[in-house]
Design a protein around this motif. Structure first.
Motif, PDB file in Angstrom:
ATOM      1  N   ASP A   1      15.837  -3.015 -19.832  1.00 53.35           N
ATOM      2  CA  ASP A   1      16.023  -4.240 -20.633  1.00 53.35           C
ATOM      3  C   ASP A   1      14.794  -5.147 -20.611  1.00 53.35           C
ATOM      4  OD1 ASP A   1      18.692  -3.423 -21.181  1.00 53.35           O
ATOM      5  OD2 ASP A   1      19.359  -4.303 -19.287  1.00 53.35           O
ATOM      6  N   PHE A   2      13.623  -4.558 -20.425  1.00 55.54           N
ATOM      7  CA  PHE A   2      12.345  -5.285 -20.510  1.00 55.54           C
ATOM      8  C   PHE A   2      12.291  -6.465 -19.535  1.00 55.54           C
ATOM      9  CE2 PHE A   2      13.492  -3.507 -24.672  1.00 55.54           C
ATOM     10  CZ  PHE A   2      12.488  -2.553 -24.790  1.00 55.54           C
ATOM     11  N   LYS A   3      12.792  -6.228 -18.323  1.00 55.49           N
ATOM     12  CA  LYS A   3      12.838  -7.286 -17.308  1.00 55.49           C
ATOM     13  C   LYS A   3      11.671  -7.225 -16.336  1.00 55.49           C
ATOM     14  CE  LYS A   3      17.835  -7.985 -17.493  1.00 55.49           C
ATOM     15  NZ  LYS A   3      19.123  -7.943 -16.740  1.00 55.49           N
ATOM     16  N   GLY A   4      10.691  -6.361 -16.600  1.00 55.66           N
ATOM     17  CA  GLY A   4       9.532  -6.292 -15.730  1.00 55.66           C
ATOM     18  C   GLY A   4       9.538  -5.063 -14.845  1.00 55.66           C
ATOM     19  N   TYR A   5       9.148  -5.230 -13.586  1.00 55.78           N
ATOM     20  CA  TYR A   5       8.942  -4.094 -12.700  1.00 55.78           C
ATOM     21  C   TYR A   5       9.537  -4.380 -11.324  1.00 55.78           C
ATOM     22  CZ  TYR A   5       5.110  -3.833 -16.109  1.00 55.78           C
ATOM     23  OH  TYR A   5       4.358  -3.848 -17.252  1.00 55.78           O
ATOM     24  N   LYS A   6       9.738  -3.303 -10.575  1.00 49.81           N
ATOM     25  CA  LYS A   6      10.170  -3.421  -9.189  1.00 49.81           C
ATOM     26  C   LYS A   6       9.254  -2.570  -8.320  1.00 49.81           C
ATOM     27  CE  LYS A   6      14.118  -2.812  -6.091  1.00 49.81           C
ATOM     28  NZ  LYS A   6      15.502  -2.281  -5.979  1.00 49.81           N
ATOM     29  N   LEU A   7       8.586  -3.212  -7.382  1.00 54.15           N
ATOM     30  CA  LEU A   7       7.709  -2.519  -6.441  1.00 54.15           C
ATOM     31  C   LEU A   7       8.537  -2.144  -5.221  1.00 54.15           C
ATOM     32  CD1 LEU A   7       5.007  -1.565  -5.280  1.00 54.15           C
ATOM     33  CD2 LEU A   7       4.536  -3.932  -4.623  1.00 54.15           C
ATOM     34  N   ASN A   8       8.752  -0.840  -5.035  1.00 54.96           N
ATOM     35  CA  ASN A   8       9.503  -0.338  -3.893  1.00 54.96           C
ATOM     36  C   ASN A   8       8.531   0.181  -2.841  1.00 54.96           C
ATOM     37  OD1 ASN A   8      12.399  -0.369  -4.975  1.00 54.96           O
ATOM     38  ND2 ASN A   8      11.329   0.777  -6.576  1.00 54.96           N
ATOM     39  N   VAL A   9       8.522  -0.441  -1.673  1.00 61.40           N
ATOM     40  CA  VAL A   9       7.681  -0.007  -0.566  1.00 61.40           C
ATOM     41  C   VAL A   9       8.596   0.589   0.500  1.00 61.40           C
ATOM     42  CG1 VAL A   9       5.946  -0.670   1.131  1.00 61.40           C
ATOM     43  CG2 VAL A   9       6.048  -1.856  -1.078  1.00 61.40           C
ATOM     44  N   PHE A  10       8.332   1.839   0.873  1.00 55.97           N
ATOM     45  CA  PHE A  10       9.228   2.568   1.752  1.00 55.97           C
ATOM     46  C   PHE A  10       8.739   2.529   3.203  1.00 55.97           C
ATOM     47  CE2 PHE A  10       9.563   4.212  -2.513  1.00 55.97           C
ATOM     48  CZ  PHE A  10      10.928   4.337  -2.707  1.00 55.97           C
ATOM     49  N   ALA A  11       9.583   3.002   4.102  1.00 53.72           N
ATOM     50  CA  ALA A  11       9.194   3.124   5.502  1.00 53.72           C
ATOM     51  C   ALA A  11       8.106   4.200   5.627  1.00 53.72           C
ATOM     52  CB  ALA A  11      10.408   3.509   6.347  1.00 53.72           C
ATOM     53  N   PRO A  12       7.260   4.108   6.645  1.00 58.39           N
ATOM     54  CA  PRO A  12       6.222   5.128   6.830  1.00 58.39           C
ATOM     55  C   PRO A  12       6.823   6.532   6.921  1.00 58.39           C
ATOM     56  CG  PRO A  12       5.850   3.260   8.295  1.00 58.39           C
ATOM     57  CD  PRO A  12       7.194   3.044   7.661  1.00 58.39           C
ATOM     58  N   LEU A  13       6.099   7.503   6.388  1.00 57.01           N
ATOM     59  CA  LEU A  13       6.559   8.885   6.459  1.00 57.01           C
ATOM     60  C   LEU A  13       6.670   9.324   7.917  1.00 57.01           C
ATOM     61  CD1 LEU A  13       4.434  10.542   3.616  1.00 57.01           C
ATOM     62  CD2 LEU A  13       6.842   9.868   3.517  1.00 57.01           C
ATOM     63  N   ASP A  14       7.748  10.018   8.237  1.00 61.16           N
ATOM     64  CA  ASP A  14       7.950  10.517   9.593  1.00 61.16           C
ATOM     65  C   ASP A  14       6.999  11.665   9.901  1.00 61.16           C
ATOM     66  OD1 ASP A  14      10.042   8.756  10.182  1.00 61.16           O
ATOM     67  OD2 ASP A  14      11.536  10.094   9.284  1.00 61.16           O
ATOM     68  N   ASP A  15       6.525  11.698  11.153  1.00 58.70           N
ATOM     69  CA  ASP A  15       5.695  12.797  11.636  1.00 58.70           C
ATOM     70  C   ASP A  15       4.558  13.121  10.664  1.00 58.70           C
ATOM     71  OD1 ASP A  15       4.876  14.824  13.373  1.00 58.70           O
ATOM     72  OD2 ASP A  15       6.137  16.332  12.389  1.00 58.70           O
ATOM     73  N   PHE A  16       3.840  12.076  10.281  1.00 56.67           N
ATOM     74  CA  PHE A  16       2.749  12.231   9.310  1.00 56.67           C
ATOM     75  C   PHE A  16       1.547  11.415   9.788  1.00 56.67           C
ATOM     76  CE2 PHE A  16       0.267  12.135   5.572  1.00 56.67           C
ATOM     77  CZ  PHE A  16       0.747  13.088   4.697  1.00 56.67           C
ATOM     78  N   PRO A  17       0.406  12.068  10.032  1.00 54.85           N
ATOM     79  CA  PRO A  17       0.139  13.501   9.842  1.00 54.85           C
ATOM     80  C   PRO A  17       0.766  14.339  10.949  1.00 54.85           C
ATOM     81  CG  PRO A  17      -1.796  12.423  10.755  1.00 54.85           C
ATOM     82  CD  PRO A  17      -0.806  11.328  10.488  1.00 54.85           C
ATOM     83  N   SER A  18       1.148  15.551  10.594  1.00 50.95           N
ATOM     84  CA  SER A  18       1.849  16.433  11.530  1.00 50.95           C
ATOM     85  C   SER A  18       0.907  17.338  12.298  1.00 50.95           C
ATOM     86  CB  SER A  18       2.844  17.296  10.747  1.00 50.95           C
ATOM     87  OG  SER A  18       2.143  18.177   9.867  1.00 50.95           O
ATOM     88  N   GLY A  19      -0.350  17.415  11.840  1.00 55.16           N
ATOM     89  CA  GLY A  19      -1.280  18.377  12.416  1.00 55.16           C
ATOM     90  C   GLY A  19      -1.503  19.567  11.508  1.00 55.16           C
ATOM     91  N   SER A  20      -0.671  19.681  10.479  1.00 53.39           N
ATOM     92  CA  SER A  20      -0.802  20.757   9.493  1.00 53.39           C
ATOM     93  C   SER A  20      -0.953  20.138   8.113  1.00 53.39           C
ATOM     94  CB  SER A  20       0.420  21.677   9.520  1.00 53.39           C
ATOM     95  OG  SER A  20       0.452  22.517   8.378  1.00 53.39           O
ATOM     96  N   ASP A  21      -2.116  20.322   7.486  1.00 50.32           N
ATOM     97  CA  ASP A  21      -2.328  19.770   6.145  1.00 50.32           C
ATOM     98  C   ASP A  21      -1.329  20.338   5.146  1.00 50.32           C
ATOM     99  OD1 ASP A  21      -4.407  18.301   7.137  1.00 50.32           O
ATOM    100  OD2 ASP A  21      -6.004  19.536   6.283  1.00 50.32           O
ATOM    101  N   THR A  22      -0.986  21.611   5.309  1.00 49.48           N
ATOM    102  CA  THR A  22      -0.041  22.245   4.388  1.00 49.48           C
ATOM    103  C   THR A  22       1.344  21.630   4.526  1.00 49.48           C
ATOM    104  OG1 THR A  22      -1.278  24.330   4.420  1.00 49.48           O
ATOM    105  CG2 THR A  22       1.011  24.427   3.693  1.00 49.48           C
ATOM    106  N   SER A  23       1.795  21.439   5.753  1.00 47.44           N
ATOM    107  CA  SER A  23       3.110  20.812   5.966  1.00 47.44           C
ATOM    108  C   SER A  23       3.140  19.392   5.418  1.00 47.44           C
ATOM    109  CB  SER A  23       3.454  20.807   7.455  1.00 47.44           C
ATOM    110  OG  SER A  23       3.630  22.121   7.943  1.00 47.44           O
ATOM    111  N   ASP A  24       2.034  18.671   5.622  1.00 53.41           N
ATOM    112  CA  ASP A  24       1.975  17.295   5.118  1.00 53.41           C
ATOM    113  C   ASP A  24       2.003  17.261   3.595  1.00 53.41           C
ATOM    114  OD1 ASP A  24       1.868  16.432   7.712  1.00 53.41           O
ATOM    115  OD2 ASP A  24      -0.299  16.133   7.728  1.00 53.41           O
ATOM    116  N   ALA A  25       1.302  18.187   2.961  1.00 55.60           N
ATOM    117  CA  ALA A  25       1.308  18.246   1.502  1.00 55.60           C
ATOM    118  C   ALA A  25       2.714  18.560   0.985  1.00 55.60           C
ATOM    119  CB  ALA A  25       0.314  19.295   1.008  1.00 55.60           C
TER     120      ALA A  25
END
Length: 291
Positions: free
Chosen positions: A231-255
């Motif tokens: 309804d053209f009311k603007g925007y909502k900026l949602n900021v979440f909690a930090p990602l768990d176990d990130f970085p994990s030590g594995s770039d692939t797992s993190d991706a």
């Protein structure tokens, strides 16, 4: 884009910044719907992406989602007028904030704000820089004039604009000095420093820079999504909690974790994600091109 074209773009954006936001949003939505009726390369890319990511959807469902997406994308281009040239107060008035962390904590640990390419990402970053010092990574555009304009306007409230190709050490120094760094890692920038991990079940070339920077800077990774409100009311900026176990030590797992989180957010507002990008531009060896 020549000098005349550049001046016309700036003039248009400045003019749009003076108009009521709902009027600009409605105009952009209408233009987007009209452009969707014309066959073109971007329309093809959107439909390919949607068919790959949502194989359960029918042709009609994908077409309806793609049309709605075009409305949002073209609308976001016109709304750059307000975002790049509107006053600080006007931007504050347009953005609601919901945050799982204290955004004004002067003792916060080093923080990477992980953004994603939803249509509202621009104003979310701008709004944060209104209140707190920040650095933002950007990708250099082939059009130098447009790139300079975007860099200048995105940084007009004090954000430090840093080209993505800059050294990791410089970014780590900012983190350690207490400056939050905003970046996105959901585009295909080539196979260097990337891994192929699933994105809606499709192998996607995904940057590993977030993991490396978080590890080097001992930083938490905080995802955020800016949603366009109905309804053209603007925007909502949602900021979440930090990602768990990130970085994990594995770039692939993190991706994988980044893509999995992004998928959950896309399912909430599927038409607002930037399907116009060639997310599957690079493919694993032996897999055919899709565009």
């Amino acid at each position: 884009m020549g000098q005349l074209g550049h001046l016309l773009v700036v003039a248009l954006l400045r003019t749009l910044s003076t108009l009521p936001y709902p009027l600009v949003a409605r105009l952009g939505s209408a233009v987007g719907a009209a452009l969707y009726a014309i066959p073109g390369r971007r329309k093809h890319i959107v439909l390919v992406n949607l068919h790959l990511c949502f194989p359960e959807k029918s042709e009609r469902e994908c077409d309806e989602l793609a049309r709605e997406h075009f409305r949002h994308v073209v609308r976001s281009y016109l709304e750059r007028g307000v975002q790049w040239f509107g006053s600080a107060q006007r931007i504050r008035d347009l953005v609601q904030i919901e945050s799982a962390i204290d955004l004004e904590d002067s003792n916060a640990p080093p923080t990477i704000f992980l953004g994603f390419h939803f249509v509202g990402v621009e104003i979310g970053c701008l709004h944060y820089s209104l209140n707190m010092p920040a650095a933002s990574l950007y990708t250099h555009m082939s059009n130098t004039r447009l790139c300079d304009l975007a860099k200048r306007q995105r940084g007009r409230f004090g954000a430090k604009m840093i080209e993505r190709s800059t050294s990791a050490r410089k970014i780590v120094r900012l983190l350690q000095d207490g400056t939050p760094v905003m970046l996105a890692a959901d585009m295909d920038h080539g196979i260097e420093n990337s891994v192929f991990v699933p994105f809606f079940g499709v192998p996607a070339c995904t940057l590993t820079s977030v993991s490396r920077l978080a590890r080097m800077g001992h930083a938490r990774v905080v995802p955020f999504v800016t949603e366009v409100l109905p309804d053209f009311k603007g925007y909502k900026l949602n900021v979440f909690a930090p990602l768990d176990d990130f970085p994990s030590g594995s770039d692939t797992s993190d991706a994988r974790s980044m893509n999995a989180f992004l998928e959950t957010q896309i399912m909430k507002i599927p038409a607002q994600y930037y399907w116009v990008h060639r997310r599957f531009k690079h493919r694993p060896e032996g897999m055919p091109a899709v565009y």
